[in-house]
Design an enzyme around this catalytic site. Structure first.
Site, short mmCIF file in Angstrom:
data_model
loop_
_atom_site.label_atom_id
_atom_site.label_comp_id
_atom_site.label_asym_id
_atom_site.label_seq_id
_atom_site.Cartn_x
_atom_site.Cartn_y
_atom_site.Cartn_z
CG LEU A 47 -1.94 -1.11 1.31
CD1 LEU A 47 -2.56 -1.15 2.70
CD2 LEU A 47 -3.01 -0.94 0.25
CB SER A 48 0.35 4.80 -0.81
OG SER A 48 -0.67 5.10 0.12
CD GLU A 49 3.08 6.72 3.25
OE1 GLU A 49 3.84 6.16 4.08
OE2 GLU A 49 3.44 7.62 2.48
CB THR A 50 2.69 0.05 6.37
OG1 THR A 50 2.21 -0.71 5.25
CG2 THR A 50 2.45 -0.73 7.64
#
Length: 274
Positions: A47-50
């Site tokens: 995902l774009s961010e964790t």
């Protein structure tokens, strides 16, 4: 190899319905894992961010938070902070309506306001500078009304157009853009619908993210810009990605209050080495 299991949540941020807004993974921790493991988890999530957070031992904050894209750690992320606050408020039994989060960008806060959460983030200062014709060509060659950079992340480029339709219809050459822009390219224009003051998109092919769906950090750039341009303290932005999302911004000196909702898509467990 010995392993441990950890809880994981996937939250759609800056939306009140599933399959919209910006998805972020959230992994609550009791203690920090090694950095390379954190990075591998983010890469695996894709995902774009964790976001990862641990309880803070100090009095200044309740938690210490960090954010990872699939390839790098970043110093600030809005949608994954909103997602983390949603988990802390609604899944971890946090008492109270204000969370303090220590981060690389200082102490951030997340305040519960009905079904929404209001983030308190630092305003991102800008600097006027020319943008290369190659970047404009990679975006489609449409002449912008203005261009500038972001001081705190000086490889970010901001392109201002005078028509929201241009922003909505852009089809960038991501391969070229990733080579020309060291970090990200923000495009923005005045809003084109009732209740929307601005419209924006955010391309980050250099970081392995062609287009971020809805970005809190970006609104710490375009929010103050349109506040000054429109003469308003409160501005509402729409990020016109395929998923789309609305971010309400209130400018308060050198801070920006970002208001949005979030919904849970997934709860599960991950297995990592000890």
């Amino acid at each position: 190899m010995t392993t441990q299991t950890l809880p994981i949540y996937q939250i759609d941020a800056f939306t009140d319905v599933l399959f919209a807004g910006n998805p972020a993974a959230v992994v609550p921790l009791s203690d920090w894992l090694p950095d390379d493991v954190l990075q591998k988890i983010a890469m695996e999530n894709n995902l774009s961010e964790t976001a990862f957070f641990v309880p803070s031992a100090g009095d200044e904050a309740d938690f210490h938070i960090r954010w990872f894209t699939p390839t790098v750690e970043v110093p600030l992320c809005g949608h994954a902070t909103l997602a983390s606050a949603f988990v802390i408020f609604n899944r971890l039994g946090f008492e109270g309506d204000l969370i303090k989060l220590q981060s690389q960008s200082g102490v951030l806060t997340a305040r519960r306001e009905g079904d929404a959460i209001v983030l308190n983030f630092p305003k991102q200062p800008i600097k006027r500078e020319p943008v290369s014709e190659e970047v404009l060509e990679a975006l489609g060659g449409v002449k912008p009304a203005e261009t500038f950079g972001v001081v705190s992340r000086d490889t970010d480029i901001v392109i201002v157009y005078d028509d929201a339709a241009i922003v909505r219809n852009l089809r960038p050459d991501m391969s070229a853009l990733g080579k020309l822009a060291g970090r990200g390219v923000i495009v923005t224009a005045p809003g084109d619908k009732t209740g929307l003051d601005m419209i924006s998109r955010y391309f980050l092919p250099a970081l392995g993210i062609n287009e971020d769906p809805v970005t809190g950090y970006m609104h710490c750039v375009v929010g103050p810009y349109w506040e000054e341009k429109l003469g308003q303290v409160d501005v509402v932005g729409y990020q016109a990605s395929a998923r789309g999302g609305v971010v309400a911004c209130k400018i308060d000196g050198d801070r920006v209050h970002l208001k949005g909702e979030a919904v849970q898509y997934l709860k599960g467990e991950i297995t990592v080495p000890t």
